[in-house]
Design a protein around this motif. Structure first.
Motif, PDB file in Angstrom:
ATOM      1  N   LYS A 262     116.555  12.189  41.733  1.00  0.00           N
ATOM      2  CA  LYS A 262     116.109  12.027  40.347  1.00  0.00           C
ATOM      3  C   LYS A 262     117.111  11.304  39.454  1.00  0.00           C
ATOM      4  CE  LYS A 262     117.788  16.552  38.823  1.00  0.00           C
ATOM      5  NZ  LYS A 262     117.420  17.813  38.138  1.00  0.00           N
ATOM      6  N   GLU A 263     118.398  11.335  39.811  1.00  0.00           N
ATOM      7  CA  GLU A 263     119.408  10.683  38.984  1.00  0.00           C
ATOM      8  C   GLU A 263     119.504   9.182  39.246  1.00  0.00           C
ATOM      9  OE1 GLU A 263     120.754  12.307  36.583  1.00  0.00           O
ATOM     10  OE2 GLU A 263     119.903  14.225  37.206  1.00  0.00           O
ATOM     11  N   GLN A 264     118.874   8.713  40.331  1.00  0.00           N
ATOM     12  CA  GLN A 264     118.921   7.280  40.643  1.00  0.00           C
ATOM     13  C   GLN A 264     117.855   6.526  39.857  1.00  0.00           C
ATOM     14  OE1 GLN A 264     120.385   7.538  45.333  1.00  0.00           O
ATOM     15  NE2 GLN A 264     118.944   5.982  44.676  1.00  0.00           N
ATOM     16  N   LYS A 265     118.233   5.380  39.324  1.00  0.00           N
ATOM     17  CA  LYS A 265     117.304   4.596  38.520  1.00  0.00           C
ATOM     18  C   LYS A 265     116.375   3.738  39.363  1.00  0.00           C
ATOM     19  CE  LYS A 265     120.333   4.383  34.488  1.00  0.00           C
ATOM     20  NZ  LYS A 265     121.054   3.506  33.520  1.00  0.00           N
ATOM     21  N   ASN A 266     116.712   3.565  40.639  1.00  0.00           N
ATOM     22  CA  ASN A 266     115.911   2.670  41.484  1.00  0.00           C
ATOM     23  C   ASN A 266     114.880   3.431  42.320  1.00  0.00           C
ATOM     24  OD1 ASN A 266     117.900   3.902  43.084  1.00  0.00           O
ATOM     25  ND2 ASN A 266     117.887   2.232  44.574  1.00  0.00           N
ATOM     26  N   VAL A 267     114.477   4.608  41.870  1.00  0.00           N
ATOM     27  CA  VAL A 267     113.523   5.443  42.607  1.00  0.00           C
ATOM     28  C   VAL A 267     112.157   5.406  41.934  1.00  0.00           C
ATOM     29  CG1 VAL A 267     112.969   7.791  43.376  1.00  0.00           C
ATOM     30  CG2 VAL A 267     115.339   6.974  43.457  1.00  0.00           C
ATOM     31  N   PHE A 268     111.126   5.223  42.746  1.00  0.00           N
ATOM     32  CA  PHE A 268     109.739   5.237  42.262  1.00  0.00           C
ATOM     33  C   PHE A 268     108.983   6.280  43.064  1.00  0.00           C
ATOM     34  CE2 PHE A 268     105.339   3.582  42.086  1.00  0.00           C
ATOM     35  CZ  PHE A 268     105.199   3.458  40.710  1.00  0.00           C
ATOM     36  N   SER A 269     108.455   7.285  42.375  1.00  0.00           N
ATOM     37  CA  SER A 269     107.813   8.409  43.069  1.00  0.00           C
ATOM     38  C   SER A 269     106.296   8.316  43.005  1.00  0.00           C
ATOM     39  CB  SER A 269     108.278   9.739  42.476  1.00  0.00           C
ATOM     40  OG  SER A 269     107.932   9.828  41.104  1.00  0.00           O
ATOM     41  N   VAL A 270     105.673   8.585  44.151  1.00  0.00           N
ATOM     42  CA  VAL A 270     104.221   8.489  44.289  1.00  0.00           C
ATOM     43  C   VAL A 270     103.681   9.781  44.902  1.00  0.00           C
ATOM     44  CG1 VAL A 270     102.326   7.186  45.349  1.00  0.00           C
ATOM     45  CG2 VAL A 270     104.446   6.010  44.690  1.00  0.00           C
ATOM     46  N   PHE A 271     102.482  10.195  44.467  1.00  0.00           N
ATOM     47  CA  PHE A 271     101.801  11.316  45.114  1.00  0.00           C
ATOM     48  C   PHE A 271     100.435  10.839  45.579  1.00  0.00           C
ATOM     49  CE2 PHE A 271      99.313  15.182  45.539  1.00  0.00           C
ATOM     50  CZ  PHE A 271     100.206  16.018  46.202  1.00  0.00           C
ATOM     51  N   ILE A 272     100.134  11.093  46.850  1.00  0.00           N
ATOM     52  CA  ILE A 272      98.864  10.672  47.450  1.00  0.00           C
ATOM     53  C   ILE A 272      97.962  11.893  47.617  1.00  0.00           C
ATOM     54  CG2 ILE A 272      97.763   9.496  49.379  1.00  0.00           C
ATOM     55  CD1 ILE A 272      99.781   7.761  47.903  1.00  0.00           C
ATOM     56  N   HIS A 273      96.733  11.765  47.146  1.00  0.00           N
ATOM     57  CA  HIS A 273      95.771  12.864  47.290  1.00  0.00           C
ATOM     58  C   HIS A 273      94.397  12.305  47.648  1.00  0.00           C
ATOM     59  CE1 HIS A 273      93.898  12.071  43.278  1.00  0.00           C
ATOM     60  NE2 HIS A 273      95.114  11.626  43.005  1.00  0.00           N
ATOM     61  N   ALA A 274      93.506  13.176  48.064  1.00  0.00           N
ATOM     62  CA  ALA A 274      92.122  12.797  48.380  1.00  0.00           C
ATOM     63  C   ALA A 274      91.292  14.074  48.379  1.00  0.00           C
ATOM     64  CB  ALA A 274      92.039  12.094  49.733  1.00  0.00           C
ATOM     65  N   ASP A 275      89.970  13.924  48.328  1.00  0.00           N
ATOM     66  CA  ASP A 275      89.152  15.138  48.285  1.00  0.00           C
ATOM     67  C   ASP A 275      89.136  15.832  49.650  1.00  0.00           C
ATOM     68  OD1 ASP A 275      87.004  14.198  49.964  1.00  0.00           O
ATOM     69  OD2 ASP A 275      86.114  13.171  48.258  1.00  0.00           O
TER      70      ASP A 275
ATOM     71  N   ALA B 203     102.297  14.770  36.235  1.00  0.00           N
ATOM     72  CA  ALA B 203     103.512  14.605  35.441  1.00  0.00           C
ATOM     73  C   ALA B 203     104.779  14.657  36.291  1.00  0.00           C
ATOM     74  CB  ALA B 203     103.575  15.679  34.357  1.00  0.00           C
ATOM     75  N   SER B 204     104.656  15.084  37.535  1.00  0.00           N
ATOM     76  CA  SER B 204     105.818  15.190  38.414  1.00  0.00           C
ATOM     77  C   SER B 204     106.155  13.876  39.101  1.00  0.00           C
ATOM     78  CB  SER B 204     105.572  16.265  39.486  1.00  0.00           C
ATOM     79  OG  SER B 204     105.423  17.542  38.902  1.00  0.00           O
ATOM     80  N   TYR B 205     105.295  12.851  38.944  1.00  0.00           N
ATOM     81  CA  TYR B 205     105.470  11.606  39.682  1.00  0.00           C
ATOM     82  C   TYR B 205     105.252  10.399  38.781  1.00  0.00           C
ATOM     83  CZ  TYR B 205     104.609  15.148  43.222  1.00  0.00           C
ATOM     84  OH  TYR B 205     104.652  16.304  43.958  1.00  0.00           O
ATOM     85  N   ASN B 206     105.752   9.256  39.207  1.00  0.00           N
ATOM     86  CA  ASN B 206     105.500   8.022  38.468  1.00  0.00           C
ATOM     87  C   ASN B 206     104.066   7.547  38.643  1.00  0.00           C
ATOM     88  OD1 ASN B 206     108.723   7.180  39.581  1.00  0.00           O
ATOM     89  ND2 ASN B 206     108.250   7.566  37.438  1.00  0.00           N
ATOM     90  N   LEU B 207     103.493   7.836  39.814  1.00  0.00           N
ATOM     91  CA  LEU B 207     102.150   7.349  40.126  1.00  0.00           C
ATOM     92  C   LEU B 207     101.435   8.340  41.027  1.00  0.00           C
ATOM     93  CD1 LEU B 207     100.141   4.897  40.052  1.00  0.00           C
ATOM     94  CD2 LEU B 207     101.270   4.095  42.140  1.00  0.00           C
ATOM     95  N   SER B 208     100.178   8.636  40.707  1.00  0.00           N
ATOM     96  CA  SER B 208      99.343   9.500  41.538  1.00  0.00           C
ATOM     97  C   SER B 208      98.091   8.718  41.918  1.00  0.00           C
ATOM     98  CB  SER B 208      98.954  10.772  40.769  1.00  0.00           C
ATOM     99  OG  SER B 208      98.166  11.634  41.564  1.00  0.00           O
ATOM    100  N   ILE B 209      97.780   8.665  43.208  1.00  0.00           N
ATOM    101  CA  ILE B 209      96.676   7.830  43.691  1.00  0.00           C
ATOM    102  C   ILE B 209      95.734   8.624  44.592  1.00  0.00           C
ATOM    103  CG2 ILE B 209      96.044   5.697  44.880  1.00  0.00           C
ATOM    104  CD1 ILE B 209      98.804   4.658  44.470  1.00  0.00           C
ATOM    105  N   ASP B 210      94.436   8.410  44.405  1.00  0.00           N
ATOM    106  CA  ASP B 210      93.420   9.007  45.273  1.00  0.00           C
ATOM    107  C   ASP B 210      93.148   8.034  46.421  1.00  0.00           C
ATOM    108  OD1 ASP B 210      91.138  10.009  46.496  1.00  0.00           O
ATOM    109  OD2 ASP B 210      90.217  10.640  44.612  1.00  0.00           O
ATOM    110  N   SER B 211      93.715   8.315  47.578  1.00  0.00           N
ATOM    111  CA  SER B 211      93.549   7.419  48.727  1.00  0.00           C
ATOM    112  C   SER B 211      92.115   7.435  49.244  1.00  0.00           C
ATOM    113  CB  SER B 211      94.512   7.805  49.856  1.00  0.00           C
ATOM    114  OG  SER B 211      94.254   9.136  50.301  1.00  0.00           O
TER     115      SER B 211
END
Length: 201
Positions: A114-127, A173-181
């Motif tokens: 979390k302290e690194q500026k070059n990190v991008f967090s993603v969460f993948i979900h689906a039904d 809110a815990s991630y930069n991006l949340s996507i429904d795969s």
């Protein structure tokens, strides 16, 4: 896009997070880490990979006791095995993060880095239906059994993540991006993540 980014991927079981991570790493020319972290963590934790696998993204043995954090004992050799396993993984993730140009799946990597500026967090979900079909096919099991496995593994991952971080597993809110795969598909999800990375300043 910076060429030393670290993309962390949280995922619901059966959502295709592992495949998405592998394809994304290949397209970016990045290193890919999932279970490979266990090998690196074995040296950090002074444990075998078999033991690390037992506690991988799981809270086991009823050892949950927050007093361990306040004990003041920083010697990893004297810690309970589950905590030792987690610390070993987190230290391995930090080393990977410092190198950059990596895709890391699971294991609280977004929080660890979390302290690194070059990190991008993603969460993948689906039904559930889509995930059950995927898990049933992959493991040659009934869809009803696949649903049970999904609920069990998702519960383990959520408990592990929530315990070790200050965030909530799966919450947008815990991630930069949340996507429904399930909506965008595996390749479409990879493309979305890549486009988001390219749009970052």
């Amino acid at each position: 896009m910076k060429n030393n980014m670290v993309i962390t991927i949280g995922r619901q079981y059966g959502s295709g997070g592992r495949e998405i991570g592998e394809k994304l790493a290949e397209r970016l020319g990045y290193e890919y880490y999932d279970t490979q972290i266990l090998e690196k963590a074995a040296d950090e934790a002074h444990l075998t990979e078999a033991i690390l696998k037992r506690y991988d993204e799981k809270l086991k043995d009823g050892w949950l006791n927050t007093s361990i954090w306040a004990s003041g004992n920083t010697d990893i050799h004297h810690l309970p095995v589950p905590l030792k396993a987690a610390i070993g993984q987190f230290e391995a993730i930090r080393k990977i993060g410092r190198k950059g140009a990596a895709v890391i799946v699971g294991r609280c990597a977004d929080y660890v880095l979390k302290e690194q500026k070059n990190v991008f967090s993603v969460f993948i979900h689906a039904d559930m239906k889509q995930r059950a079909v995927r898990v049933a096919k992959r493991n040659n099991m009934k869809e009803s059994d696949a649903r049970k496995r999904i609920r069990s593994i998702d519960k383990e991952r959520a408990s592990y993540y929530n315990y070790y971080t200050e965030k909530e597993w799966g919450a947008c809110a815990s991630y930069n991006l949340s996507i429904d795969s399930g909506v965008f598909g595996i390749d479409g999800t990879v493309e979305i993540i890549e486009n988001c990375l390219r749009s970052m300043q």
